[in-house]
Design a protein around this motif. Structure first.
Motif, short mmCIF file in Angstrom:
data_model
loop_
_atom_site.label_atom_id
_atom_site.label_comp_id
_atom_site.label_asym_id
_atom_site.label_seq_id
_atom_site.Cartn_x
_atom_site.Cartn_y
_atom_site.Cartn_z
N VAL A 60 -22.86 -81.31 -32.59
CA VAL A 60 -23.88 -81.99 -31.79
C VAL A 60 -23.27 -83.19 -31.07
O VAL A 60 -23.62 -83.48 -29.92
CB VAL A 60 -25.09 -82.42 -32.67
N GLU A 61 -22.32 -83.86 -31.70
CA GLU A 61 -21.62 -84.98 -31.05
C GLU A 61 -20.90 -84.49 -29.80
O GLU A 61 -20.95 -85.14 -28.76
CB GLU A 61 -20.61 -85.59 -32.03
N SER A 62 -20.25 -83.34 -29.89
CA SER A 62 -19.49 -82.83 -28.74
C SER A 62 -20.39 -82.13 -27.72
O SER A 62 -20.02 -82.02 -26.56
CB SER A 62 -18.40 -81.87 -29.21
N ARG A 63 -21.58 -81.68 -28.15
CA ARG A 63 -22.48 -80.96 -27.24
C ARG A 63 -23.92 -81.42 -27.47
O ARG A 63 -24.74 -80.67 -28.00
CB ARG A 63 -22.35 -79.47 -27.48
N PRO A 64 -24.24 -82.65 -27.06
CA PRO A 64 -25.61 -83.15 -27.25
C PRO A 64 -26.62 -82.22 -26.60
O PRO A 64 -26.39 -81.73 -25.50
CB PRO A 64 -25.60 -84.51 -26.56
N GLY A 65 -27.71 -81.96 -27.30
CA GLY A 65 -28.75 -81.10 -26.77
C GLY A 65 -28.55 -79.63 -27.09
O GLY A 65 -29.33 -78.79 -26.65
N ILE A 66 -27.54 -79.30 -27.89
CA ILE A 66 -27.32 -77.91 -28.26
C ILE A 66 -28.52 -77.41 -29.05
O ILE A 66 -29.17 -78.16 -29.78
CB ILE A 66 -26.00 -77.76 -29.08
N GLY A 67 -28.83 -76.13 -28.90
CA GLY A 67 -29.93 -75.52 -29.63
C GLY A 67 -29.48 -75.02 -30.99
O GLY A 67 -28.28 -74.86 -31.26
N VAL A 68 -30.43 -74.75 -31.85
CA VAL A 68 -30.14 -74.30 -33.22
C VAL A 68 -29.44 -72.94 -33.20
O VAL A 68 -28.44 -72.74 -33.90
CB VAL A 68 -31.44 -74.24 -34.07
N SER A 69 -29.92 -72.00 -32.39
CA SER A 69 -29.30 -70.67 -32.34
C SER A 69 -27.86 -70.74 -31.83
O SER A 69 -26.97 -70.08 -32.37
CB SER A 69 -30.11 -69.73 -31.44
N GLU A 70 -27.66 -71.54 -30.80
CA GLU A 70 -26.31 -71.69 -30.26
C GLU A 70 -25.39 -72.37 -31.28
O GLU A 70 -24.23 -71.99 -31.43
CB GLU A 70 -26.35 -72.49 -28.96
N ALA A 71 -25.91 -73.36 -31.99
CA ALA A 71 -25.13 -74.03 -33.04
C ALA A 71 -24.75 -73.04 -34.13
O ALA A 71 -23.61 -73.04 -34.62
CB ALA A 71 -25.91 -75.20 -33.62
N ALA A 72 -25.68 -72.18 -34.50
CA ALA A 72 -25.40 -71.17 -35.52
C ALA A 72 -24.26 -70.25 -35.06
O ALA A 72 -23.36 -69.93 -35.85
CB ALA A 72 -26.66 -70.36 -35.83
N ARG A 73 -24.30 -69.83 -33.80
CA ARG A 73 -23.22 -68.98 -33.27
C ARG A 73 -21.88 -69.70 -33.30
O ARG A 73 -20.87 -69.15 -33.71
CB ARG A 73 -23.54 -68.52 -31.85
N GLU A 74 -21.88 -70.95 -32.85
CA GLU A 74 -20.64 -71.73 -32.80
C GLU A 74 -20.04 -71.95 -34.19
O GLU A 74 -18.83 -71.96 -34.36
CB GLU A 74 -20.88 -73.08 -32.14
N LEU A 75 -20.91 -72.17 -35.17
CA LEU A 75 -20.46 -72.45 -36.54
C LEU A 75 -20.28 -71.18 -37.37
O LEU A 75 -19.85 -71.25 -38.52
CB LEU A 75 -21.45 -73.38 -37.24
N ASN A 80 -30.96 -69.29 -40.03
CA ASN A 80 -31.77 -69.95 -41.06
C ASN A 80 -30.95 -70.97 -41.85
O ASN A 80 -31.48 -71.98 -42.29
CB ASN A 80 -32.46 -68.93 -41.98
N SER A 81 -29.65 -70.74 -42.01
CA SER A 81 -28.79 -71.72 -42.69
C SER A 81 -28.67 -72.99 -41.85
O SER A 81 -28.74 -74.10 -42.37
CB SER A 81 -27.39 -71.15 -42.93
N VAL A 82 -28.51 -72.82 -40.54
CA VAL A 82 -28.42 -73.98 -39.66
C VAL A 82 -29.76 -74.71 -39.61
O VAL A 82 -29.80 -75.94 -39.62
CB VAL A 82 -27.93 -73.59 -38.25
#
Length: 193
Positions: A60-75, A80-82
Motif C-alpha cells: 500500500v505504501e508503494s501503491r496508495p489506493g490499491i484495491g483488496v483484490s489487486e493486493a491479493a494478486r500481488e501478494l 479472503n486472507s487479504v
C-alpha cells in the motif's frame, strides 16, 4: 546416502558448485533477511506485526489506493486472507479503507499517519544498520555486491511471476544492453516487525 540426497552423487560438492548454488544463494539471502529483522526488532515501538501484515503495508505504501483484490494478486494470497489482514490493520489504525468512487462495492487502501511513521522509522533504521555493516566491507566486496544487484532484481522478478507462466526454465533471462536496473523487489525490504 543422506549426503548424496543433499549434495548429489559423489558426496560433498564444492561451495558455489552448480548443484549447490541455488541452496547457498537462498540460505545467504534468507540469513541476511532474518538478521536484519532480528536487529531491527530491538528498537521497536508498538505492537509487532506479522510478515503478511508488513507486506501488505509495504504494498500500500508503494501503491496508495490499491484495491483488496489487486493486493491479493500481488501478494499471491487469497482475497479472503487479504480481507482479514485489512480488517486487522484497519482495527490497529494502520490502514484506511475508502470506497472506490468508480465502483462503490470495491475498497481502496491507504496508509494512516501511524503506518507511514512506522515504515519511515523502519526504513531509516534499516539503512543505518545495513549501511554501517557495508562500511566495514572492503572495496572488492562493495563492488561485488553492487554488481550482483541487477541479477538479484531479475531473479526476484522471475520468482514473483506466476509459475504457470514459465515457458522454459532453462532459458537464461538477462537484461537488454543498457537497460536500467529494475526497482528493488519485495525480498530486499525485510520486515519492520
Amino acid at each position: 546416502m543422506e549426503d548424496e540426497a543433499i549434495h548429489g552423487p559423489g558426496g560433498d560438492a564444492p561451495p558455489g558448485a552448480p548443484e549447490t548454488f541455488p541452496a547457498e544463494l537462498t540460505d545467504a539471502l534468507v540469513g541476511i533477511q532474518r538478521l536484519i529483522r532480528r536487529r531491527l526488532r530491538g528498537g521497536l515501538t508498538g505492537p509487532r506485526l506479522r510478515g503478511a501484515e508488513v507486506e501488505l503495508l509495504r504494498l500500500v505504501e508503494s501503491r496508495p489506493g490499491i484495491g483488496v483484490s489487486e493486493a491479493a494478486r500481488e501478494l499471491h494470497l487469497a482475497s479472503n486472507s487479504v480481507s482479514t489482514l485489512v480488517n486487522q490493520l484497519v482495527r490497529d489504525e494502520y490502514l484506511v479503507r475508502e470506497t472506490d468512487p468508480a465502483d462503490r462495492r470495491a475498497a481502496r487502501l491507504r496508509l494512516t499517519g501511524a503506518a507511514e511513521k512506522r515504515l519511515e522509522d523502519w526504513h531509516r533504521r534499516r539503512a543505518e544498520l545495513v549501511g554501517g555493516r557495508l562500511a566495514r566491507l572492503d572495496g572488492a566486496d562493495h563492488d561485488a555486491l553492487r554488481a550482483a544487484l541487477p541479477a538479484l532484481r531479475r531473479l526476484a522478478d522471475l520468482l514473483h511471476e506466476d509459475p504457470e507462466a514459465d515457458e522454459d526454465p532453462t532459458v537464461p533471462v538477462s537484461a537488454p544492453a543498457g537497460a536500467a536496473a529494475a526497482p528493488a523487489g519485495p525480498w530486499t525490504e525485510g520486515t519492520p516487525s
